[in-house]
Write a protein that holds these residues in place. Structure first.
Motif, mmCIF file in Angstrom:
data_model
loop_
_atom_site.group_PDB
_atom_site.id
_atom_site.type_symbol
_atom_site.label_atom_id
_atom_site.label_comp_id
_atom_site.label_asym_id
_atom_site.label_seq_id
_atom_site.Cartn_x
_atom_site.Cartn_y
_atom_site.Cartn_z
ATOM 1 N N MET A 125 140.123 -1.085 80.042
ATOM 2 C CA MET A 125 141.431 -1.042 80.703
ATOM 3 C C MET A 125 142.313 -2.159 80.161
ATOM 4 S SD MET A 125 142.305 -1.056 84.763
ATOM 5 C CE MET A 125 141.610 0.575 84.993
ATOM 6 N N ASP A 126 143.560 -1.822 79.772
ATOM 7 C CA ASP A 126 144.430 -2.831 79.175
ATOM 8 C C ASP A 126 145.136 -3.683 80.235
ATOM 9 O OD1 ASP A 126 146.522 -1.283 80.163
ATOM 10 O OD2 ASP A 126 146.875 -0.278 78.265
ATOM 11 N N LYS A 127 145.748 -4.776 79.756
ATOM 12 C CA LYS A 127 146.391 -5.738 80.655
ATOM 13 C C LYS A 127 147.537 -5.106 81.433
ATOM 14 C CE LYS A 127 149.101 -9.097 79.139
ATOM 15 N NZ LYS A 127 149.582 -10.361 78.514
ATOM 16 N N LYS A 128 148.334 -4.269 80.770
ATOM 17 C CA LYS A 128 149.485 -3.642 81.430
ATOM 18 C C LYS A 128 149.057 -2.819 82.641
ATOM 19 C CE LYS A 128 153.461 -0.602 80.697
ATOM 20 N NZ LYS A 128 153.183 0.173 81.922
ATOM 21 N N THR A 129 147.965 -2.080 82.498
ATOM 22 C CA THR A 129 147.477 -1.251 83.606
ATOM 23 C C THR A 129 147.060 -2.125 84.786
ATOM 24 O OG1 THR A 129 146.709 0.443 82.059
ATOM 25 C CG2 THR A 129 145.809 0.509 84.284
ATOM 26 N N VAL A 130 146.382 -3.226 84.494
ATOM 27 C CA VAL A 130 145.956 -4.154 85.554
ATOM 28 C C VAL A 130 147.173 -4.732 86.261
ATOM 29 C CG1 VAL A 130 144.740 -6.309 86.069
ATOM 30 C CG2 VAL A 130 143.796 -4.731 84.369
ATOM 31 N N ILE A 131 148.190 -5.126 85.486
ATOM 32 C CA ILE A 131 149.426 -5.674 86.069
ATOM 33 C C ILE A 131 150.092 -4.638 86.970
ATOM 34 C CG2 ILE A 131 151.786 -6.429 85.520
ATOM 35 C CD1 ILE A 131 150.591 -7.729 82.980
ATOM 36 N N ASP A 132 150.172 -3.402 86.498
ATOM 37 C CA ASP A 132 150.792 -2.326 87.289
ATOM 38 C C ASP A 132 150.055 -2.124 88.606
ATOM 39 O OD1 ASP A 132 152.663 -1.925 85.324
ATOM 40 O OD2 ASP A 132 151.668 -0.178 84.438
ATOM 41 N N ILE A 133 148.729 -2.178 88.557
ATOM 42 C CA ILE A 133 147.925 -1.975 89.770
ATOM 43 C C ILE A 133 148.118 -3.127 90.749
ATOM 44 C CG2 ILE A 133 145.550 -1.907 90.655
ATOM 45 C CD1 ILE A 133 144.835 -0.194 88.205
ATOM 46 N N LEU A 134 148.159 -4.349 90.238
ATOM 47 C CA LEU A 134 148.385 -5.509 91.116
ATOM 48 C C LEU A 134 149.747 -5.423 91.803
ATOM 49 C CD1 LEU A 134 146.993 -8.423 88.899
ATOM 50 C CD2 LEU A 134 145.924 -7.441 90.939
ATOM 51 N N ASN A 135 150.774 -5.047 91.042
ATOM 52 C CA ASN A 135 152.111 -4.895 91.632
ATOM 53 C C ASN A 135 152.139 -3.778 92.665
ATOM 54 O OD1 ASN A 135 153.758 -6.927 90.422
ATOM 55 N ND2 ASN A 135 153.769 -5.777 88.503
ATOM 56 N N GLU A 136 151.425 -2.690 92.379
ATOM 57 C CA GLU A 136 151.400 -1.577 93.327
ATOM 58 C C GLU A 136 150.660 -1.961 94.607
ATOM 59 O OE1 GLU A 136 150.202 3.144 93.671
ATOM 60 O OE2 GLU A 136 150.085 2.159 91.718
ATOM 61 N N GLU B 275 151.222 -11.430 83.068
ATOM 62 C CA GLU B 275 152.311 -11.092 82.155
ATOM 63 C C GLU B 275 152.531 -12.187 81.111
ATOM 64 O OE1 GLU B 275 155.616 -10.358 84.679
ATOM 65 O OE2 GLU B 275 155.034 -8.293 85.150
ATOM 66 N N THR B 276 152.310 -13.434 81.502
ATOM 67 C CA THR B 276 152.530 -14.559 80.584
ATOM 68 C C THR B 276 151.238 -15.013 79.909
ATOM 69 O OG1 THR B 276 152.257 -16.147 82.423
ATOM 70 C CG2 THR B 276 154.492 -15.375 81.939
ATOM 71 N N LEU B 277 150.166 -14.292 80.135
ATOM 72 C CA LEU B 277 148.863 -14.653 79.590
ATOM 73 C C LEU B 277 148.758 -14.253 78.120
ATOM 74 C CD1 LEU B 277 146.069 -15.792 80.567
ATOM 75 C CD2 LEU B 277 145.373 -13.402 80.862
ATOM 76 N N ASP B 278 148.399 -15.212 77.266
ATOM 77 C CA ASP B 278 148.250 -14.936 75.832
ATOM 78 C C ASP B 278 146.827 -14.491 75.475
ATOM 79 O OD1 ASP B 278 150.904 -15.589 75.221
ATOM 80 O OD2 ASP B 278 150.420 -17.732 75.107
ATOM 81 N N GLU B 279 145.853 -14.971 76.229
ATOM 82 C CA GLU B 279 144.461 -14.641 75.930
ATOM 83 C C GLU B 279 144.141 -13.188 76.254
ATOM 84 O OE1 GLU B 279 144.547 -19.024 77.152
ATOM 85 O OE2 GLU B 279 145.473 -17.153 77.760
ATOM 86 N N ASP B 280 143.097 -12.681 75.635
ATOM 87 C CA ASP B 280 142.619 -11.324 75.897
ATOM 88 C C ASP B 280 141.961 -11.292 77.273
ATOM 89 O OD1 ASP B 280 140.930 -8.978 76.036
ATOM 90 O OD2 ASP B 280 141.199 -8.762 73.874
ATOM 91 N N ILE B 281 142.485 -10.446 78.163
ATOM 92 C CA ILE B 281 141.986 -10.406 79.542
ATOM 93 C C ILE B 281 140.518 -9.978 79.617
ATOM 94 C CG2 ILE B 281 142.799 -8.043 79.960
ATOM 95 C CD1 ILE B 281 143.413 -8.931 82.838
ATOM 96 N N GLU B 282 140.107 -9.073 78.731
ATOM 97 C CA GLU B 282 138.715 -8.619 78.736
ATOM 98 C C GLU B 282 137.769 -9.749 78.337
ATOM 99 O OE1 GLU B 282 138.264 -5.121 76.388
ATOM 100 O OE2 GLU B 282 139.320 -3.840 77.820
ATOM 101 N N VAL B 283 138.191 -10.584 77.395
ATOM 102 C CA VAL B 283 137.370 -11.726 76.974
ATOM 103 C C VAL B 283 137.254 -12.736 78.105
ATOM 104 C CG1 VAL B 283 137.225 -13.681 75.382
ATOM 105 C CG2 VAL B 283 137.927 -11.430 74.536
ATOM 106 N N LEU B 284 138.370 -12.994 78.806
ATOM 107 C CA LEU B 284 138.359 -13.937 79.930
ATOM 108 C C LEU B 284 137.425 -13.462 81.037
ATOM 109 C CD1 LEU B 284 142.142 -14.888 80.210
ATOM 110 C CD2 LEU B 284 140.281 -16.352 79.424
ATOM 111 N N VAL B 285 137.435 -12.168 81.301
ATOM 112 C CA VAL B 285 136.546 -11.615 82.325
ATOM 113 C C VAL B 285 135.088 -11.739 81.883
ATOM 114 C CG1 VAL B 285 135.789 -9.462 83.424
ATOM 115 C CG2 VAL B 285 138.217 -10.048 83.353
ATOM 116 N N LYS B 286 134.823 -11.402 80.630
ATOM 117 C CA LYS B 286 133.460 -11.473 80.089
ATOM 118 C C LYS B 286 132.910 -12.889 80.153
ATOM 119 C CE LYS B 286 130.774 -10.397 75.941
ATOM 120 N NZ LYS B 286 130.837 -9.934 74.528
ATOM 121 N N ASP B 287 133.782 -13.870 79.854
ATOM 122 C CA ASP B 287 133.358 -15.279 79.864
ATOM 123 C C ASP B 287 133.493 -15.932 81.229
ATOM 124 O OD1 ASP B 287 132.886 -14.977 77.180
ATOM 125 O OD2 ASP B 287 134.777 -15.890 76.534
#
Length: 258
Positions: free
Chosen positions: A1-12, A38-50
């Motif tokens: 799941m990409d970052k945009k989808t996660v952002i959309d879900i959080l806003n919803e 939205e301002t995060l430069d790092e890969d969200i999947e990597v941050l979750v994994k780590d």
């Protein structure tokens, strides 16, 4: 799941909580988390994994767990249960200019209005005039807003429609069932305003592909389902058709459906 989808879900989630009249601090936490991503430069999947997402400012422990669930499983039970607890028509009302979550909650609580149609009928009967925070002017503006929504309900900007179509195309390609797959229709013609999404594909297992198509995580409704054409409505309100043809027919069909 990409970052945009996660952002959309959080806003919803924030919007849905507003419609329920939840604690403002809880609501703001979801909006703040969306802005942080939205301002995060790092890969969200990597941050979750780590296990480092919780170190991002604006992401609390509870929301960190929910984002982790979204990224690792592709779904969020809390979000699904929250959506199921609120009549879908209330979310549709958010499209009406000048009508926010607080007013929609008042309409639901005081007049049991659950759809845009019921709201229009209530306006025509002057039932909003005496409601706290409404009045005659507000009622008139809501009626005008309903007319606006009806007029443009099936029209979407190219950028919005293309983003939805491309995400769906990538989803289908990842199934391993697709031989060829492409976006057709008005999006392929790059029309500024489009009414729906058309996707053309070839496969050796049409029935299985259609099953996976309707299971797309942004599917709101299944309109029709068959071996050569299946139609769904996405959560964004865009109607989407998937057409399956034989591989030797693909070039001609792509031209035809474009």
């Amino acid at each position: 799941m990409d970052k945009k989808t996660v952002i959309d879900i959080l806003n919803e989630i924030g919007l849905l909580l507003e419609l329920k009249g939840e604690n403002p601090f809880k609501i703001r936490a979801y909006y703040n988390a969306a802005r942080a991503l939205e301002t995060l430069d790092e890969d969200i999947e990597v941050l979750v994994k780590d296990n480092k997402l919780k170190e991002v400012k604006g992401i609390g422990e509870a929301i960190n767990k929910k984002i982790t669930e979204l990224i690792t499983t592709g779904r969020l039970e809390y979000y699904e249960n929250l959506k199921a607890s609120i009549p879908g028509g209330l979310v549709e009302m958010l499209k009406i200019p000048g009508l926010g979550p607080k007013k929609i909650k008042t309409l639901y609580d005081k007049l049991d209005i659950k759809t845009v149609g019921e709201l229009e009928y209530a306006c025509l009967e002057n039932r909003l005039v005496e409601l706290p925070g409404f009045g005659e002017k507000t009622q008139k503006k809501i009626l005008e807003g309903i007319k606006f929504v009806k007029r443009f309900s099936n029209q979407h900007l190219f950028s919005e429609a293309y983003s939805e179509a491309d995400s769906l195309k990538q989803y289908l390609l990842k199934t391993g069932l697709v031989i060829r797959c492409e976006i057709a229709g008005s999006i392929r013609r790059k029309k500024e305003i489009v009414k729906d999404i058309d996707i053309l594909a070839t496969t050796n297992d049409p029935q299985k592909l259609m099953e996976i198509f309707v299971e797309y995580d942004k599917t709101r409704d299944v309109i029709a389902k068959g071996d050569t054409k299946t139609s769904i409505t996405l959560e964004s309100g865009i109607n989407t058709d998937l057409r399956v043809v034989k591989d030797e027919e693909y070039p001609y069909a792509l031209h035809h459906f474009t």
